[in-house]
Motif scaffolding. Structure first.
Motif, PDB file in Angstrom:
ATOM      1  N   ASP A  14       0.831  -1.207   0.000  1.00 13.26           N
ATOM      2  CA  ASP A  14       0.000   0.000   0.000  1.00 13.26           C
ATOM      3  C   ASP A  14       0.867   1.259   0.000  1.00 13.26           C
ATOM      4  O   ASP A  14       0.536   2.252  -0.666  1.00 13.26           O
ATOM      5  N   VAL A  15       1.973   1.203   0.741  1.00 12.72           N
ATOM      6  CA  VAL A  15       2.898   2.335   0.754  1.00 12.72           C
ATOM      7  C   VAL A  15       3.574   2.469  -0.607  1.00 12.72           C
ATOM      8  O   VAL A  15       3.721   3.576  -1.142  1.00 12.72           O
ATOM      9  N   GLN A  49       2.344   1.706  -3.389  1.00 11.89           N
ATOM     10  CA  GLN A  49       1.361   2.281  -4.302  1.00 11.89           C
ATOM     11  C   GLN A  49       1.268   3.791  -4.126  1.00 11.89           C
ATOM     12  O   GLN A  49       1.134   4.539  -5.103  1.00 11.89           O
ATOM     13  N   GLU A  50       1.349   4.254  -2.874  1.00 16.28           N
ATOM     14  CA  GLU A  50       1.347   5.699  -2.621  1.00 16.28           C
ATOM     15  C   GLU A  50       2.519   6.383  -3.303  1.00 16.28           C
ATOM     16  O   GLU A  50       2.396   7.497  -3.820  1.00 16.28           O
ATOM     17  N   SER A  80       3.124   7.958  -7.192  1.00 12.37           N
ATOM     18  CA  SER A  80       2.885   9.322  -7.666  1.00 12.37           C
ATOM     19  C   SER A  80       4.192  10.086  -7.874  1.00 12.37           C
ATOM     20  O   SER A  80       4.198  11.173  -8.467  1.00 12.37           O
ATOM     21  N   VAL A 137       3.395  12.875   0.756  1.00 15.56           N
ATOM     22  CA  VAL A 137       2.962  11.482   0.786  1.00 15.56           C
ATOM     23  C   VAL A 137       2.552  11.130   2.215  1.00 15.56           C
ATOM     24  O   VAL A 137       3.340  11.286   3.152  1.00 15.56           O
ATOM     25  N   ALA A 145       2.102   8.331   3.806  1.00 14.05           N
ATOM     26  CA  ALA A 145       2.903   7.305   4.482  1.00 14.05           C
ATOM     27  C   ALA A 145       4.199   7.888   5.036  1.00 14.05           C
ATOM     28  O   ALA A 145       4.696   7.454   6.081  1.00 14.05           O
ATOM     29  N   THR A 166      -5.318  11.263   4.479  1.00 10.98           N
ATOM     30  CA  THR A 166      -5.986   9.972   4.291  1.00 10.98           C
ATOM     31  C   THR A 166      -7.461   9.994   4.671  1.00 10.98           C
ATOM     32  O   THR A 166      -8.251   9.198   4.161  1.00 10.98           O
TER      33      THR A 166
END
Length: 250
Positions: free
Chosen positions: A15-16, A18-19, A22, A63, A65, A94
């Motif tokens: 998940d991180v 994926q963040e 960007s 970001v 995370a 978030t």
């Protein structure tokens, strides 16, 4: 700060990762490696973890995370104002409430237990999962103790989760906190029972419940080995017996 060769950045949660998509790939890889170092060092060397978190923050402050990792690193170093700011930033990004108990505990660290209790009664708590709600209960009890309200701290910890016989990830810490509050209130017998229950639930040694229990039982553990190579474990009764022998010699 130097990154060990064995750290690739692929170790981070998907998940991180994926963040970080960007960001340009090279930058994303650099940020990922620093986040890996934060996670790797957070427990064993919080100060170094904090250093890596600052690098990641400088590279990618937008970001969520990264802001969260910076918050954890600051929290581990008792930089509560900074941790609170980072947790708030991550929450804004978030929209989740997962960090609410940590934010409340930062208020405790800043000497504002009343604010912690306000947060404990906020609607956000109802949106937490079970683990988060238990964590919030622990933080609120701590705030009560900060204010000298021992009886209220004990009542705060009394819950269905405390009474349950099933062992969950939070069970040992909850039982330990309850035992510690009872002991602080002078209810030694009850505290001893709950430290024992905490030991039963503490499968990964996350608390020092066994040491606290031994202390209440009058057991003193000595690291050194005796002349015969056996562990030297002494109790108050042993000490009394030695005193009697010394008296007989006199």
């Amino acid at each position: 700060m130097p990154i060990p060769e064995d750290v690739t950045g692929e170790e981070i949660d998907k998940d991180v990762r994926q963040e970080l998509q960007s960001l340009p790939k090279t930058l994303a890889d650099d940020v990922a490696k620093n986040l890996v170092m934060v996670a790797r060092l957070l427990d064993e060397d919080p100060e170094k973890a904090y250093g890596y978190s600052k690098v990641a923050l400088r590279l990618a402050s937008r970001v969520a995370a990264v802001r969260e990792a910076a918050g954890f690193a600051a929290y581990a170093n008792q930089k509560y104002a900074e941790a609170l700011a980072e947790f708030r930033a991550a929450r804004r990004m978030t929209g989740t409430v997962d960090l609410w108990p940590l934010m409340a505990d930062c208020e405790r660290g800043l000497g504002r237990p009343e604010k912690t209790l306000d947060m404990a009664g906020a609607p956000e708590v109802q949106k937490l999962d079970k683990a988060g709600q238990v964590e919030m209960r622990l933080v609120a009890a701590g705030a009560r103790r900060d204010m000298g309200q021992l009886d209220a701290a004990i009542v705060t910890l009394q819950s269905s989760e405390l009474a349950s016989n099933s062992v969950q990830p939070w069970t040992a810490r909850l039982r330990y906190a309850y035992a510690d509050a009872l002991l602080a209130a002078g209810r030694t017998g009850e505290a001893r029972d709950w430290f024992a229950k905490a030991v039963e639930a503490d499968r990964d040694g996350s608390t020092d419940a066994s040491d606290r229990l031994a202390e209440l039982d009058g057991v003193e553990f000595v690291d050194a080995l005796d002349e015969e190579g056996n562990d030297d474990v002494r109790t108050d009764a042993d000490a009394d017996e030695d005193k009697d022998k010394d008296t007989d010699k006199d």
